[in-house]
Design a protein around this motif. Structure first.
Motif, PDB file in Angstrom:
ATOM      1  N   LYS A 254       0.835  -1.203   0.000  1.00 27.59           N
ATOM      2  CA  LYS A 254       0.000   0.000   0.000  1.00 27.59           C
ATOM      3  C   LYS A 254       0.870   1.254   0.000  1.00 27.59           C
ATOM      4  CE  LYS A 254      -3.654   2.179   2.789  1.00 27.59           C
ATOM      5  NZ  LYS A 254      -4.485   2.014   4.002  1.00 27.59           N
ATOM      6  N   HIS A 255       1.899   1.253   0.840  1.00 24.72           N
ATOM      7  CA  HIS A 255       2.826   2.379   0.920  1.00 24.72           C
ATOM      8  C   HIS A 255       3.484   2.636  -0.434  1.00 24.72           C
ATOM      9  CE1 HIS A 255       5.947   4.997   2.515  1.00 24.72           C
ATOM     10  NE2 HIS A 255       6.884   4.162   2.090  1.00 24.72           N
ATOM     11  N   LEU A 256       3.967   1.577  -1.068  1.00 28.93           N
ATOM     12  CA  LEU A 256       4.643   1.745  -2.359  1.00 28.93           C
ATOM     13  C   LEU A 256       3.683   2.165  -3.464  1.00 28.93           C
ATOM     14  CD1 LEU A 256       7.206  -1.178  -2.172  1.00 28.93           C
ATOM     15  CD2 LEU A 256       7.725   1.277  -2.254  1.00 28.93           C
ATOM     16  N   ALA A 257       2.436   1.750  -3.383  1.00 29.64           N
ATOM     17  CA  ALA A 257       1.446   2.209  -4.368  1.00 29.64           C
ATOM     18  C   ALA A 257       1.321   3.727  -4.299  1.00 29.64           C
ATOM     19  CB  ALA A 257       0.087   1.545  -4.114  1.00 29.64           C
ATOM     20  N   GLY A 258       1.240   4.246  -3.092  1.00 29.90           N
ATOM     21  CA  GLY A 258       1.155   5.701  -2.932  1.00 29.90           C
ATOM     22  C   GLY A 258       2.394   6.410  -3.439  1.00 29.90           C
ATOM     23  N   LEU A 259       3.568   5.829  -3.179  1.00 29.99           N
ATOM     24  CA  LEU A 259       4.806   6.441  -3.662  1.00 29.99           C
ATOM     25  C   LEU A 259       4.890   6.419  -5.185  1.00 29.99           C
ATOM     26  CD1 LEU A 259       7.488   5.176  -1.117  1.00 29.99           C
ATOM     27  CD2 LEU A 259       6.325   7.389  -1.190  1.00 29.99           C
ATOM     28  N   GLU A 260       4.471   5.315  -5.799  1.00 31.25           N
ATOM     29  CA  GLU A 260       4.500   5.239  -7.271  1.00 31.25           C
ATOM     30  C   GLU A 260       3.583   6.299  -7.864  1.00 31.25           C
ATOM     31  OE1 GLU A 260       5.728   2.733  -9.711  1.00 31.25           O
ATOM     32  OE2 GLU A 260       6.529   1.204  -8.373  1.00 31.25           O
ATOM     33  N   PHE A 261       2.356   6.400  -7.334  1.00 29.10           N
ATOM     34  CA  PHE A 261       1.430   7.419  -7.839  1.00 29.10           C
ATOM     35  C   PHE A 261       1.978   8.823  -7.596  1.00 29.10           C
ATOM     36  CE2 PHE A 261      -2.515   4.544  -7.663  1.00 29.10           C
ATOM     37  CZ  PHE A 261      -2.672   4.532  -9.039  1.00 29.10           C
ATOM     38  N   GLY A 262       2.667   9.007  -6.477  1.00 26.99           N
ATOM     39  CA  GLY A 262       3.190  10.327  -6.149  1.00 26.99           C
ATOM     40  C   GLY A 262       4.443  10.674  -6.926  1.00 26.99           C
ATOM     41  N   TYR A 263       5.535   9.951  -6.650  1.00 25.24           N
ATOM     42  CA  TYR A 263       6.816  10.296  -7.273  1.00 25.24           C
ATOM     43  C   TYR A 263       6.804  10.182  -8.787  1.00 25.24           C
ATOM     44  CZ  TYR A 263       9.178  10.402  -2.730  1.00 25.24           C
ATOM     45  OH  TYR A 263       9.582  10.710  -1.453  1.00 25.24           O
ATOM     46  N   LEU A 264       6.205   9.110  -9.307  1.00 21.80           N
ATOM     47  CA  LEU A 264       6.242   8.886 -10.754  1.00 21.80           C
ATOM     48  C   LEU A 264       4.910   9.221 -11.410  1.00 21.80           C
ATOM     49  CD1 LEU A 264       8.363   5.603 -10.765  1.00 21.80           C
ATOM     50  CD2 LEU A 264       9.128   7.961 -11.090  1.00 21.80           C
TER      51      LEU A 264
ATOM     52  N   VAL B  97       8.709  17.944  -5.819  1.00 23.35           N
ATOM     53  CA  VAL B  97       8.246  17.191  -4.650  1.00 23.35           C
ATOM     54  C   VAL B  97       8.043  18.203  -3.528  1.00 23.35           C
ATOM     55  CG1 VAL B  97       8.716  15.272  -3.083  1.00 23.35           C
ATOM     56  CG2 VAL B  97       9.632  15.215  -5.426  1.00 23.35           C
ATOM     57  N   PRO B  98       6.799  18.635  -3.311  1.00 25.03           N
ATOM     58  CA  PRO B  98       6.536  19.734  -2.381  1.00 25.03           C
ATOM     59  C   PRO B  98       7.034  19.484  -0.955  1.00 25.03           C
ATOM     60  CG  PRO B  98       4.559  19.179  -3.631  1.00 25.03           C
ATOM     61  CD  PRO B  98       5.594  18.156  -3.972  1.00 25.03           C
ATOM     62  N   TRP B  99       7.096  18.241  -0.516  1.00 24.68           N
ATOM     63  CA  TRP B  99       7.495  17.950   0.860  1.00 24.68           C
ATOM     64  C   TRP B  99       9.011  17.819   1.024  1.00 24.68           C
ATOM     65  CZ3 TRP B  99       4.413  14.872  -2.181  1.00 24.68           C
ATOM     66  CH2 TRP B  99       4.960  13.685  -2.641  1.00 24.68           C
ATOM     67  N   TRP B 100       9.775  17.932  -0.050  1.00 24.29           N
ATOM     68  CA  TRP B 100      11.238  17.917   0.059  1.00 24.29           C
ATOM     69  C   TRP B 100      11.743  19.319   0.390  1.00 24.29           C
ATOM     70  CZ3 TRP B 100      13.528  14.768  -4.641  1.00 24.29           C
ATOM     71  CH2 TRP B 100      13.186  13.417  -4.507  1.00 24.29           C
ATOM     72  N   THR B 101      12.864  19.414   1.061  1.00 27.39           N
ATOM     73  CA  THR B 101      13.476  20.696   1.387  1.00 27.39           C
ATOM     74  C   THR B 101      13.833  21.461   0.123  1.00 27.39           C
ATOM     75  OG1 THR B 101      14.392  19.690   3.361  1.00 27.39           O
ATOM     76  CG2 THR B 101      15.308  21.809   2.728  1.00 27.39           C
ATOM     77  N   GLU B 102      14.389  20.759  -0.847  1.00 23.44           N
ATOM     78  CA  GLU B 102      14.666  21.333  -2.166  1.00 23.44           C
ATOM     79  C   GLU B 102      13.752  20.619  -3.158  1.00 23.44           C
ATOM     80  OE1 GLU B 102      18.851  21.425  -3.085  1.00 23.44           O
ATOM     81  OE2 GLU B 102      19.346  21.862  -0.999  1.00 23.44           O
ATOM     82  N   PRO B 103      12.572  21.183  -3.389  1.00 27.71           N
ATOM     83  CA  PRO B 103      11.512  20.456  -4.097  1.00 27.71           C
ATOM     84  C   PRO B 103      11.735  20.228  -5.594  1.00 27.71           C
ATOM     85  CG  PRO B 103      10.779  22.657  -3.539  1.00 27.71           C
ATOM     86  CD  PRO B 103      12.119  22.480  -2.906  1.00 27.71           C
ATOM     87  N   ASP B 104      12.533  21.068  -6.259  1.00 32.00           N
ATOM     88  CA  ASP B 104      12.709  20.915  -7.702  1.00 32.00           C
ATOM     89  C   ASP B 104      13.648  19.758  -7.996  1.00 32.00           C
ATOM     90  OD1 ASP B 104      10.997  23.026  -8.353  1.00 32.00           O
ATOM     91  OD2 ASP B 104      12.602  24.484  -8.027  1.00 32.00           O
TER      92      ASP B 104
END
Length: 192
Positions: A49-59, A122-129
């Motif tokens: 479930k966690h990885l599904a969310g990451l795939e939809f998010g990051y990629l 990635v809005p939640w990263w310190t350096e998002p670009d």
């Protein structure tokens, strides 16, 4: 031209890591798929479930290609309490596995259609670009790490040892001797 080969190889490795993760769920019932087997609650369906969310998010969303389906734990904010790390009683294993496969398909299309240097944010990263290339590497690392967690959780469930069987053989007597040898070596360092 070199980046096409790199992208293809990273994508291939991501697909292998996905398959390794899912192989750990083979032939298990609902209880074993869901039960937490570490002090932090790690469980097989939660990893998927966690990885599904990451795939939809990051990629997906982070490169301007959001998924068409909404993830309830993101929509209601319960991700902040770890809701992406376990399956509720209302979330069937078929739903979680289907979600993961849909997320992977969505991510695969993104990887196929964009260049590694395509911009991402990635809005939640310190350096998002960032770029798709960085996100692809991140997703590969996340998937490989959690596939390793799944190997350990599966071994705790039924002693199926994933790649260890390939490396050491499936002979229970050998594995008992091997484990005893490791335990004996560790015992020399036990403090009194």
């Amino acid at each position: 031209m070199m980046s096409v080969g790199i992208k293809d190889e990273l994508h291939r490795k991501l697909r292998v890591a996905r398959a390794n993760l899912l192989a750990n769920l083979d032939d298990l019932g609902e209880y074993d798929l869901r039960r937490p087997l570490t002090p932090t609650g790690t469980n097989l369906l939660g990893l998927v479930k966690h990885l599904a969310g990451l795939e939809f998010g990051y990629l997906g969303g982070c490169v301007g290609r959001p998924a068409q389906e909404k993830l309830s734990w993101i929509e209601d904010g319960s991700i902040a309490e770890g809701a992406d790390m376990w399956a509720t009683a209302d979330e069937s294993s078929d739903y979680i596995l289907g979600l993961y496969r849909r997320a992977a398909t969505h991510a695969d299309r993104t990887i196929d259609e964009l260049d590694l240097d395509s911009p991402g944010r990635v809005p939640w990263w310190t350096e998002p670009d960032t770029t798709l290339g960085v996100l692809l590497i991140r997703m590969l690392a996340e998937t490989a790490q959690h596939a390793g967690h799944a190997d350990i959780v599966r071994e705790l469930i039924d002693h199926r040892a994933g790649n260890t069987e390939d490396q050491l053989g499936g002979d229970p007597a050998f594995l008992a001797r091997f484990t005893r040898q490791i335990r004996d070596a560790a015992e020399k360092f036990r403090s009194g």
